[in-house]
Design a protein around this motif. Structure first.
Motif, PDB file in Angstrom:
ATOM      1  N   LEU A  78       1.273   6.656  -6.664  1.00  0.00           N
ATOM      2  CA  LEU A  78       0.171   7.564  -6.955  1.00  0.00           C
ATOM      3  C   LEU A  78       0.628   8.992  -6.839  1.00  0.00           C
ATOM      4  O   LEU A  78       0.310   9.846  -7.659  1.00  0.00           O
ATOM      5  N   PHE A  79       1.406   9.235  -5.818  1.00  0.00           N
ATOM      6  CA  PHE A  79       1.875  10.585  -5.611  1.00  0.00           C
ATOM      7  C   PHE A  79       2.774  11.017  -6.764  1.00  0.00           C
ATOM      8  O   PHE A  79       2.721  12.147  -7.229  1.00  0.00           O
ATOM      9  N   LEU A  98       1.053   4.103  -2.831  1.00  0.00           N
ATOM     10  CA  LEU A  98       0.763   5.497  -2.552  1.00  0.00           C
ATOM     11  C   LEU A  98       1.872   6.386  -3.074  1.00  0.00           C
ATOM     12  O   LEU A  98       1.617   7.459  -3.609  1.00  0.00           O
ATOM     13  N   ALA A  99       3.090   5.900  -2.931  1.00  0.00           N
ATOM     14  CA  ALA A  99       4.200   6.679  -3.471  1.00  0.00           C
ATOM     15  C   ALA A  99       4.054   6.812  -4.979  1.00  0.00           C
ATOM     16  O   ALA A  99       4.288   7.867  -5.559  1.00  0.00           O
ATOM     17  N   PHE A 120      -3.609   5.553 -10.792  1.00  0.00           N
ATOM     18  CA  PHE A 120      -3.818   4.351  -9.998  1.00  0.00           C
ATOM     19  C   PHE A 120      -4.200   3.153 -10.851  1.00  0.00           C
ATOM     20  O   PHE A 120      -4.317   2.046 -10.366  1.00  0.00           O
ATOM     21  N   LEU A 128       0.829  -1.202   0.000  1.00  0.00           N
ATOM     22  CA  LEU A 128       0.000   0.000   0.000  1.00  0.00           C
ATOM     23  C   LEU A 128       0.861   1.248   0.000  1.00  0.00           C
ATOM     24  O   LEU A 128       0.663   2.176  -0.784  1.00  0.00           O
ATOM     25  N   LEU A 129       1.845   1.255   0.889  1.00  0.00           N
ATOM     26  CA  LEU A 129       2.710   2.425   0.965  1.00  0.00           C
ATOM     27  C   LEU A 129       3.397   2.672  -0.374  1.00  0.00           C
ATOM     28  O   LEU A 129       3.484   3.804  -0.842  1.00  0.00           O
ATOM     29  N   LYS A 157       9.335  13.425  -8.085  1.00  0.00           N
ATOM     30  CA  LYS A 157       8.401  13.878  -7.073  1.00  0.00           C
ATOM     31  C   LYS A 157       8.830  13.492  -5.665  1.00  0.00           C
ATOM     32  O   LYS A 157       8.435  14.092  -4.698  1.00  0.00           O
ATOM     33  N   LEU A 158       9.577  12.446  -5.571  1.00  0.00           N
ATOM     34  CA  LEU A 158       9.889  11.962  -4.233  1.00  0.00           C
ATOM     35  C   LEU A 158      11.353  12.142  -3.925  1.00  0.00           C
ATOM     36  O   LEU A 158      11.951  11.314  -3.272  1.00  0.00           O
TER      37      LEU A 158
END
Lengths: 508, 518, 479
Positions: free
Chosen positions: B185-186, B182-183, B191, B178-179, B212-213
């Motif tokens: 998606l961000f 989410l990354a 999705f 999930l985490l 982005k990250l």
């Protein structure tokens, strides 16, 4: 129309006061009707209001010499929380259907509390907000002290004092803000726009934030919560964990973050690795998530498990607020709603369905009672509630936590991973509770022996009001979990309004 | 793009069925069983109908349904099937009735048991047809609950520990996944698996992640690998891949027979499906970076599990480890497909072969393993709960039909040509050999060991001196024979005529090989 | 004002034979009538006059305060009706009225001599009122203590005031202010300040001059104690404020956190600090409700001092609002104690047990009073605190500098919730010990209580009425 949620609650109190003392039935009915009325007004208000705007309900001068107004308004966030209050109120009364001792006073205090809470969510003048906030403290004290269980007087006093200290801190901040802004208004709109000096914001923000966050269960100021929740009677725990803790979080959002946005900006230097209040509070939030979960894992008292789980879930709310991103903050609001329902449900099971019948909350004792067979409805409800609380997809908690974690990724990557760990521990303690209480391994005992052992249990079946309450809460959680747009369509545009313009820009 | 919502209806059938069955009173056991079986058969019919309408010549997604759901989070209700999904749907529709029949004798809270099985089926249908992470994840997680309760409430003596271990392991993996998503998606704002596959194919995903990250000075590669490992963990636990497999033997052993059939036949396939649907299309680059360790893991899985199976004395545990082993071949095939070896002259042909083999192996193993566990269940119910390797002997003399039929299933699992188990393994090895030679070579060892222990079962249980305790062991009743005949028949048919399945999946595989530019 | 007094004394001498209660009622009625007449007189004929260069001044602000005093007196009188501690009814009412008159003179003066005279008139009456219960040893002891302390403090006050006269050559406050204005602080002036503060500090029961208060509040007959707590406080604070703000105008100094300057503000700040802390902390340990109220009074005195210390435009209005509402609340609280004393025979916390079952209306009133004292909205006590705190920070010079004191005040206020809740806990939560079959509370006692409670709630929910009047009056008075 929304203002009538407040007025109807207080009217209900007045009516209840006039009822004869001995007729518990009448008291219950009046209370339920009032709560339903409140819920109805809340829903009606939602239908009336327009998305994305702040919809003013009443705005009249109250104390002109000081510039204080009686200003009620609602935006998407307020509406969500008002709806939550309505639902929790109705459910709480349904689950208190069996109260006989001083029933009239119980429901009077209960409705007064509800009225105060409605007031907080609908006030847009800070003085008025504070008035309602404080109004909510006293009924809590009495409800817990009179109708509670374990160490109720201590728990009640602790709760009252912590709340009061928190509100004292808030008062200092509010009075200071009032004075510094010229002393002629307390309207949120005006104060949000007012450019408070940077240095002022730097101390006012943490003060007001912590003041509210105490009530929200921010670690390490959360210690009132487990004691208070355990001491409180079921309906009060439902309200406490479900709604009152949200008052604190709402205050953090509506007051601290709106008025003093610069308080979250970087300090310029780093102290102990923190660069801003935002860093500090987000760390505290995550500690809360993990701490609450870990402590819940080792509890021996069923209710304490749920009490600590509340602390853990509120950590998500606070983390979401600190992300300063639209998705994170709206996730926080959604989590407020979701946890409100789920906490209510969990406490209802523990308190009303189990404790009122078995008179014990000790896991070891409950393990012996084979509750899974005796109360299948309860077992199912608790299963649903616990998996929803774990964050299982399909229920409201999942979407909320998803949003919070999403928002948290950019800002606090390490903390996000730690929160993930917290989720896992959440699975563990819930599973433990579920297993011990309802699905304990039993030696295939001969049926005769089992029934003789039940002699001391009052095998009262689950009553209709309890079923109704449970179904109501589960249903709404499921609905929001599957179609979160019902609420998100309200919440997300609220963050675009001018009120939040001052926030240091996080990622969108 | 929205036609008649076949897929949604198909998924709803077991869901609705489950709700109805769970509402039945505790005492209406017959009704519960009958009703549940009917619903599962209805689902089977639906799946077959879908097959009928499916265009096997095209590798594209069919029966697509798309609806807006939560635009703010890039969540859509997006379902469709291609050859892979349809294959899995068919398998699910087939194994569930088998499991229900095997559970006919279950005691205690019968309606709940069957309702849980139906819910599980709904979860499986959902997982295999979902194309947006949000509801795929919903179904992925939701299938855990019925499985947990099935093990916990009707299992063997160590069921609580097994169920808890199963649940927590899988949840831990899910949270990591999930985490990671989410990354993603961000970083990408998407999705949908199809969208993300596009990104992954064009290498945009990796760069988007680091854009982005950009945190903590992680290099692009490291960051991408970090995210990849999150998703990988979530799926690897399900397969399971060594070393994330420790939950499996306990869970399989303690679960009641019908549940074990579901676990081995279907839930493990969720993992392989995850690899094919998610990891391969979205993370090709990352997989290639860690290809060697992955191949090692696959080989390890194959060999270690085979060895462990060989060392077991409990038949069920043995077969549990054997399951891991068989799935290891699938993984070998998948990983081999990622390699860019130059040893082969026609890489795409080999890759197609390997992937086809993987698909076939998924189906066949699902069928065979479920049947095998069914047979163990027969043994257990007759042998007063005993299922040790040494407990029996010479059963051929007292229960020849049973031994004969079980023998077929055993040989299929072994990979005897002429039975269904052979084709899949053959194709995998053929394709993988040129793509990942040494890994394939080592895996042959697994085949050998498998052969040994399966034959050992034959020898110890069927042949050898008759243990006087079992001289009165009843053979299979007519009913039971009728029940196991369909799967056994299928094994024979698919062994001789694999085209039945290959025709279904081939186009999809070809498209995969082309589309996902390896 | 003074007329009713005479009428009364004469009248009652004639009614000696009648039953006590009846006499009390008649006496009270006459007194109340007198008060109402004088109040009406003031309302109807607003005057602005200035006798003898400020010896007696009448303006709208003072009229307002006097009316408030009269209201408080009326309620005190109402409370006295159901009591039975004395048979000297006429003298009793006469004394109350005398004390009231003294207070009204006090409020009207701007001349230090007149101030002192009125102060003594009032005090003497109050001393005797304290001793009025001849059957109780405590009453006598309390009165003696009061008298002794009072005497000493009167000496201090006189000394300080005479120093002022010496420094300035005048007894009129405004002229004194003009005379002493100047840079720096003359040591004599400093002495004068300290003396004056001591004197007035005694009157308002500020720490560390509070030692008489607990005993007096506990020992004196209830209406007397109530009167001291309410009326005396209002009048004293008003005069205190006038003296400090007007008389010592040039010598304020500064009490801000970083802005200390010598003057009377720092002195008051310390006194306020001491009162708040001591009052609240000591109240925590009390088991007698009357002593609890005494310490609470000390604490509230501390809060009110905040209103004296600032020069914000509305600070006087805030102070008076607080004082008046506090007076009403204190009266109400004492009234409830009186009822409980009649019913259960004592004023200890345990005597309140289960009151909510025995006398619900009275309990509800007590709920209002206690919560108002604690500062819970929407009651008057909360608004009073808010108002004063806001004014404290709004001072023109360095308002925010007083933040430290405000923070302390709010913190102490939080502490106070504990002991107020203790009282309420007894009333609502603890079950009454079974055997006490108590008399239902007499109706005539309940009526004033209910009226007071309603007033407190009303003034809290709609304070504008009173606030507006005060602010207008302050403006008109040119302050």
């Amino acid at each position: 129309m929304l203002a009538w949620t407040i007025y109807s609650s207080f009217l209900g109190v007045a009516v209840l006061m006039l009822l004869p003392r001995t007729n518990a039935r009448l008291a219950r009915t009046v209370a339920l009707l009032t709560a339903l009325l409140g819920l109805g007004f809340a829903l009606g208000g939602m239908l009336d209001a327009k998305i994305g705007e702040v919809h003013t309900i009443t705005r009249v001068p109250w104390i002109p010499s000081l510039g204080l107004e009686y200003h009620l308004a609602a935006d998407g966030i307020s509406l969500t929380l008002v709806l939550l209050t309505g639902l929790a109120a109705v459910a709480g009364i349904l689950f208190s259907w069996n109260i006989e001792h001083r029933a009239k006073e119980f429901f009077a205090f209960y409705l007064a509390l509800i009225g105060g809470v409605y007031g907080v969510f609908l006030s847009f003048d800070l003085f008025l907000l504070f008035v309602f906030y404080e109004i909510a403290i006293i009924p809590k004290y009495f409800i817990i002290a009179i109708w509670g269980s374990t160490r109720r007087e201590y728990g009640a006093m602790k709760l009252a004092l912590y709340s009061f200290v928190g509100s004292a801190m808030v008062l200092i901040g509010l009075v200071a803000a009032y004075v510094v802004s010229g002393g002629h208004t307390m309207s949120i709109f005006e104060l949000a726009k007012f450019p408070f000096p940077h240095g002022f914001q730097m101390w006012a923000f943490p003060l007001v934030f912590v003041g509210f966050a105490i009530l929200a269960g921010l670690w390490p100021f959360h210690t009132w919560a487990p004691t208070g929740h355990v001491a409180a009677p079921t309906a009060a725990s439902m309200l406490l964990a479900g709604v009152v803790m949200k008052l604190g979080a709402y205050g953090c959002l509506r007051v601290a973050m709106t008025l003093f946005p610069e308080g979250m900006a970087p300090w310029g230097t780093h102290i102990l690795g923190f660069g801003s209040w935002r860093d500090v509070f987000s760390l505290l939030a995550v500690i809360g998530i993990l701490y609450g979960a870990l402590v819940a894992l080792v509890q021996k008292d069923f209710k304490f498990i749920i009490g600590y789980s509340s602390v853990s879930h509120m950590g998500f709310v606070l983390l979401g607020l600190m992300t300063l991103s639209q998705v994170g903050m709206s996730g926080a609001v959604l989590q407020m709603f979701s946890h409100g329902l789920l906490a209510g449900l969990l406490f209802a099971v523990v308190g009303r369905m189990v404790y009122d019948r078995t008179h014990t909350r000790d896991l070891a004792d409950l393990q012996q009672m084979d509750l899974g067979t005796l109360f299948p409805f309860t077992a199912v409800i608790f299963t649903i509630a616990s998996v929803a609380s774990m964050g299982l997809p399909g229920f409201s908690g999942f979407v909320a936590e998803l949003q919070v974690l999403l928002g948290a990724w950019q800002a606090f990557p390490t903390l996000t991973v730690v929160s993930g760990l917290g989720l896992l521990v959440g699975v563990a303690y819930m599973l433990r509770a579920l297993q011990r209480v309802f699905f304990a391994d039993r030696e295939p005992a001969p049926v005769a022996a089992r029934s003789s052992g039940n002699g001391h249990l009052s095998l009262e079946p689950i009553s209709i009001p309890e079923r109704l309450g449970a179904v109501l809460l589960v249903g709404v959680s499921l609905a929001i979990g599957l179609y979160p747009r019902l609420l998100l369509d309200w919440i997300i545009p609220s963050f675009n309004s001018g009120l939040f313009g001052g926030l240091p820009k996080g990622p969108p | 793009m929205n036609q008649f919502p076949y897929i949604t209806i198909l998924t709803l059938i077991p869901l609705v069925g489950g709700i109805i069955v769970i509402g039945l009173g505790k005492t209406q056991e017959r009704l519960a069983r009958g009703l549940a079986l009917s619903f599962s058969l209805l689902a089977l019919a639906g799946a077959l109908a879908l097959w009928r309408l499916f265009d096997t010549g095209s590798g594209a997604l069919q029966f697509e349904e798309t609806h807006a759901w939560i635009p703010a989070l890039a969540v859509r209700y997006h379902v469709a099937i291609d050859g892979l999904s349809l294959l899995m749907v068919l398998l699910s529709a087939l194994v569930v009735p088998m499991a229900m029949l095997a559970s006919w004798g279950i005691q205690g809270r019968v309606p709940i048991y069957f309702a849980l099985v139906l819910f599980l089926q709904a979860g499986l249908f959902g997982t295999f047809t979902a194309l947006n992470f949000f509801h795929w994840f919903i179904f992925w997680e939701l299938s855990l609950i019925p499985a947990f309760f099935l093990i916990k409430l009707w299992g063997g003596p160590l069921r609580s520990a097994a169920a808890t271990q199963f649940f927590i392991y899988t949840m831990a993996g899910s949270i990591a996944m999930l985490l990671a998503f989410l990354a993603i998606l961000f970083a990408t704002g998407r999705f949908d698996f199809t969208d993300l596959a596009d990104w992954g194919r064009n290498g945009l995903l990796t760069s988007a992640l680091s854009d982005k990250l950009g945190w903590r000075d992680l290099t692009t590669k490291r960051l991408a690998l970090l995210i990849f490992s999150g998703v990988f963990l979530g799926i690897a636990v399900k397969v399971p891949l060594v070393p994330f497999h420790t939950w499996l033997p306990n869970a399989y052993t303690e679960a009641p027979t019908g549940t074990t059939m579901l676990l081995t036949g279907l839930m493990s396939k969720m993992g392989i499906y995850g690899f094919l649907r998610i990891l391969l299309p979205i993370f090709p680059q990352e997989m290639r970076w860690v290809l060697t360790p992955l191949l090692w893991l696959a080989v390890l899985t194959i060999i270690v599990s085979a060895g462990a199976a060989f060392a077991q004395r409990d038949l069920k545990r043995m077969l549990a480890y054997s399951s891991i082993n068989h799935l290891g071949y699938c993984l070998l095939g998948i990983f081999a497909v990622m390699s860019s070896s130059t040893l082969t002259t026609a890489p795409s042909i080999d890759k197609t072969a390997a992937l086809n083999g993987v698909m076939l192996q998924m189906f066949n193993h699902g069928l065979t393993a479920a049947t095998l566990f069914w047979f163990i269940g027969f043994l257990e119910s007759r042998g007063q709960g005993m299922r040790g390797l040494e407990d029996f002997g010479g059963l051929r003399k007292v229960a020849p039909v049973f031994c004969g039929l079980m023998g077929i299933a055993l040989f299929s699992s072994l990979g005897l040509p002429g039975l269904n188990g052979f084709v899949g393994e053959f194709l995998i090895f053929k394709g993988a050999f040129s793509l990942a030679t040494w890994a394939t070579a080592l895996s042959v060892l697994g085949l050998l060991i498998t052969a040994v222990f399966l034959l050992t079962i034959l020898q110890r249980v069927f042949n050898g001196p008759l243990n006087p305790k079992w001289s009165q062991l009843p053979d299979l009743t007519l009913r039971e024979r009728m029940a196991v005949l369909p799967p056994l028949g299928l094994m024979l048919v698919l062994g001789v005529y694999p085209q039945a399945l290959l025709g279904l999946v081939n186009s999809t595989v070809v498209q995969m090989v082309q589309y996902l530019r390896f | 004002m003074v007329t009713a007094l005479v009428v009364l004394a004469a009248d009652l001498l004639a009614l000696r034979d009648l039953e006590l209660r009846f006499r009390l009622s008649i006496g009270a009625l006459i007194s109340i009538a007198g008060c109402l007449v004088s109040a009406g007189w003031m309302l109807a004929l607003p005057q602005h006059a200035d006798f003898f260069q400020g010896t007696l001044v009448a303006d709208s602000l003072r009229e307002l305060v006097k009316i408030a005093l009269l209201v408080l007196t009326i309620f005190t009188l109402l409370l006295s009706i159901e009591t039975n501690f004395t048979s000297h009814v006429g003298e009793y009412f006469a004394l109350i009225l005398l004390a009231a008159s003294g207070m009204m003179f006090l409020v009207s003066s701007e001349d230090i001599l007149m101030i002192f005279l009125s102060l003594e008139l009032t005090s003497l009456s109050l001393y005797i009122l304290t001793a009025f219960n001849k059957r109780s040893v405590q009453s006598a002891e309390a009165a003696l203590k009061y008298f002794l302390f009072g005497g000493v403090s009167a000496a201090f006050t006189l000394f300080g005031l005479s120093l002022l006269y010496g420094l300035s050559g005048s007894t009129n406050l405004a002229q004194i202010a003009a005379a002493i204005r100047g840079p720096g602080l003359d040591p004599l002036l400093a002495a004068a300040i300290v003396m004056t503060v001591i004197g007035f500090g005694f009157k308002v029961a500020a720490a560390p001059f509070h030692l008489w208060a607990p005993d007096v509040y506990q020992g004196a007959p209830i209406p007397s104690a109530a009167f001291i707590a309410s009326g005396s406080k209002v009048a004293s604070f008003f005069v205190f404020a006038r003296v400090m703000m007007l008389g010592f105008k040039g010598a304020e100094g500064g009490g801000g956190w970083h802005a200390y300057r010598p003057g009377w503000i720092p002195v008051l700040a310390i006194v306020s600090l001491a009162s708040m802390v001591l009052g609240n902390v000591a109240a925590l340990a009390q088991s007698s409700v009357r002593r609890l109220l005494a310490y609470s009074a000390i604490a509230h005195g501390g809060y009110m001092l905040l209103g004296v210390m600032t020069q914000a435009p509305q600070s006087l209005a805030a102070l008076m609002y607080y004082a008046v509402t506090y007076g009403l609340t204190a009266l109400g609280a004492f009234g409830v104690v009186s009822v409980v004393q009649e019913m259960s025979g004592g004023d200890r916390l345990v005597d309140f047990a289960g009151l909510s079952r025995r006398a619900p209306a009275v309990s509800l009133c007590m709920l209002v009073f206690m919560l108002s004292l604690a500062g819970i909205p929407p009651l008057a006590g909360f608004f009073g605190k808010f108002y004063i705190f806001a004014q404290a920070l709004s001072g023109p010079a360095d308002g925010m500098g007083m933040l430290w004191l405000v923070i302390l005040a709010i913190a102490m206020s939080a502490v106070s919730l504990y002991y107020y809740l203790q009282v309420l806990k007894q009333i609502y939560i603890v079950e009454a010990p079974a055997p006490i079959r108590s008399l239902p509370a007499p109706v005539l006692s309940q009526v004033p209580l209910v009226l007071l409670a309603l007033a407190v709630v009303a003034l809290g929910c709609a304070p504008e009425w009173l606030v507006g009047k005060f602010t207008a009056a302050v403006k008109l008075a040119g302050l």
